[in-house]
Write an enzyme that holds these catalytic residues in place. Sequence first.
Site, PDB file in Angstrom:
ATOM      1  N   CYS A 113      34.573  44.482  32.525  1.00 54.41           N
ATOM      2  CA  CYS A 113      34.180  43.303  33.291  1.00 54.41           C
ATOM      3  C   CYS A 113      32.881  42.727  32.748  1.00 54.41           C
ATOM      4  O   CYS A 113      31.871  43.431  32.648  1.00 54.41           O
ATOM      5  CB  CYS A 113      34.011  43.655  34.769  1.00 54.41           C
ATOM      6  SG  CYS A 113      33.628  42.209  35.787  1.00 54.41           S
ATOM      7  N   GLY A 152      47.317  38.487  30.283  1.00 56.62           N
ATOM      8  CA  GLY A 152      48.371  37.527  29.971  1.00 56.62           C
ATOM      9  C   GLY A 152      48.798  36.628  31.103  1.00 56.62           C
ATOM     10  O   GLY A 152      49.795  35.898  30.980  1.00 56.62           O
ATOM     11  N   ALA A 208      46.479  40.559  36.749  1.00 55.18           N
ATOM     12  CA  ALA A 208      45.392  40.202  37.662  1.00 55.18           C
ATOM     13  C   ALA A 208      45.733  38.888  38.360  1.00 55.18           C
ATOM     14  O   ALA A 208      46.305  38.877  39.443  1.00 55.18           O
ATOM     15  CB  ALA A 208      44.066  40.112  36.907  1.00 55.18           C
ATOM     16  N   PRO A 246      42.609  45.810  38.674  1.00 58.90           N
ATOM     17  CA  PRO A 246      41.454  45.845  39.576  1.00 58.90           C
ATOM     18  C   PRO A 246      40.810  44.467  39.658  1.00 58.90           C
ATOM     19  O   PRO A 246      40.501  43.872  38.630  1.00 58.90           O
ATOM     20  CB  PRO A 246      40.514  46.861  38.910  1.00 58.90           C
ATOM     21  CG  PRO A 246      40.906  46.851  37.463  1.00 58.90           C
ATOM     22  CD  PRO A 246      42.372  46.580  37.437  1.00 58.90           C
ATOM     23  N   HIS A 292      42.056  44.620  27.888  1.00 61.44           N
ATOM     24  CA  HIS A 292      42.075  43.184  28.167  1.00 61.44           C
ATOM     25  C   HIS A 292      41.920  42.473  26.825  1.00 61.44           C
ATOM     26  O   HIS A 292      40.924  42.673  26.130  1.00 61.44           O
ATOM     27  CB  HIS A 292      40.931  42.802  29.104  1.00 61.44           C
ATOM     28  CG  HIS A 292      40.960  41.370  29.527  1.00 61.44           C
ATOM     29  ND1 HIS A 292      40.949  40.988  30.856  1.00 61.44           N
ATOM     30  CD2 HIS A 292      41.004  40.215  28.817  1.00 61.44           C
ATOM     31  CE1 HIS A 292      40.978  39.666  30.929  1.00 61.44           C
ATOM     32  NE2 HIS A 292      41.017  39.185  29.701  1.00 61.44           N
TER      33      HIS A 292
END
Length: 497
Positions: free
Chosen positions: A121, A221, A247, A23, A188
């Site tokens: 986030c 990564g 991402a 996302p 993450h």
Amino acid sequence: MKEKMMGQGAGRLGFCRKAALAPMVRVGTLPMRLLALEYGADIVYCEELIDIRMAQCRRVVNEVLETVDFVAPDERVMFRTCLREKDHVVFQMGTADPQRALTVAQLVENDVAAIDVNMGCPKEYSTKGGMGAALLSDPDKIEAILSTLVKGVSKPVTCKIRILPSLEDTVSLAKRIEKTGVAAIAVHGRTKEERPQHPVHCDVIKAVAQAVSVPVIANGGSLDLVKSHGDIQVFREAAGASSVMLARAAMWNPSVFRCQGLLSLESVMEAYIRYAVRYENHASNTKYCLCQMLRDRVESPLGKQLHAAQTSAEICEVFGLQEFYSEHRARLLARQDSLHTGGQRPDRPVMEGDVTTMSVRFHRREYPPQITPKMHLLEWSRREKLEQPAYETVQRPLDRGFQSTVTVAEKKYRSTLWEKSKKFAEQAAAVVCLRSLGVSEGRVADPEAELVSKRKREERRADQSEEEKEGPHGPPNASDSTSRKRHQSKPQEEVKG
């Protein structure tokens, strides 16, 4: 590494040995998701969408685009999806409220493959109101949100977290999340304070993967480990994870999902533009994504041309796709015609009392910069020696929408649709009048519109006049130049909006 398996019903989205588009705000819209799927992604996440805004949306089947749109009260499309991605798209929301999260999840669950809650986030966009990474410090609320969703929707529920300062706390949180019944956990491998320049902590992701029985999706990564499709497997093994989520590597070149190897950036950008135009993606969003792909080439001649483009038509022109854009607009209009009973356009004039009405909306991106329907109507009125068009606008209290009626030659015209601003409502009324009169409204698809041509002629004459003034002795003095610029800017200032 042990494979994480879970009991799933037929047709339910699985999270083992998958490559996912992560996302990303402003990036994870429908064109990028479809392009990633075309190149081989198994799962695609939409950009984070805030629950408060989504809860106000209504679900609309868009027969022209063949999409399902979730439309806010101001008519902005917050989330657009289509059948091609239905079994692959994960709807990610920003939330800090279990019941509101459930309301949104139930609104979209029949059109998506899974529901995800953003808990990672670190940006203010996400953390304000206790959402995003702010949830990491409130495990009770995490548990309440996820438990409510798992019990309340039929689709798999997942979440995306960042690692905590200590390994023990990270593993403890992951175990608590697992107990809510989620289908997978995306991790993450950085703390909320760390940024892309910091190394990803694969060891922490691996510890989480070994501690829980649900699939763990490794994220973070792109800069350190993933440069090509083969690196996806390397990252997955290094993190001991079931799957990988990309991402920035995918944002820079979504063909990273191709097992056959990367494609040239030029071909990828062209493919992205075709999806963006096909699904009426907003031009500013399209341009943003293309600029992210260009990266350090954003100051190149191509990058500067792209930066100057303001509409989808202009973006297509930069990449030599003018014919594709024209053909798309023609197909779109033909489909609108075929969907309307009797073959008539849905914006066919209808008399309501003494007012001519149509169901039309003003879309700024469909018109050249600084040229609007109001300008065309004013120009036409002057040419016909009529009084200047008069606009009367009202606002309804319910949603603060605007509707305008324009009077020309003692006849009235208005759109039946309400606009988000007074200026847009006046432009929509002008469109109704021009279409009723059979006069060009100057859309981009009509480059030879009289007013556009007139402006071009005026600019050429002004340039020629300036060259004559300069003569062999150089440009005129500064005060003359300033005066001329001020004079040329006036028409633009009169018609903003």
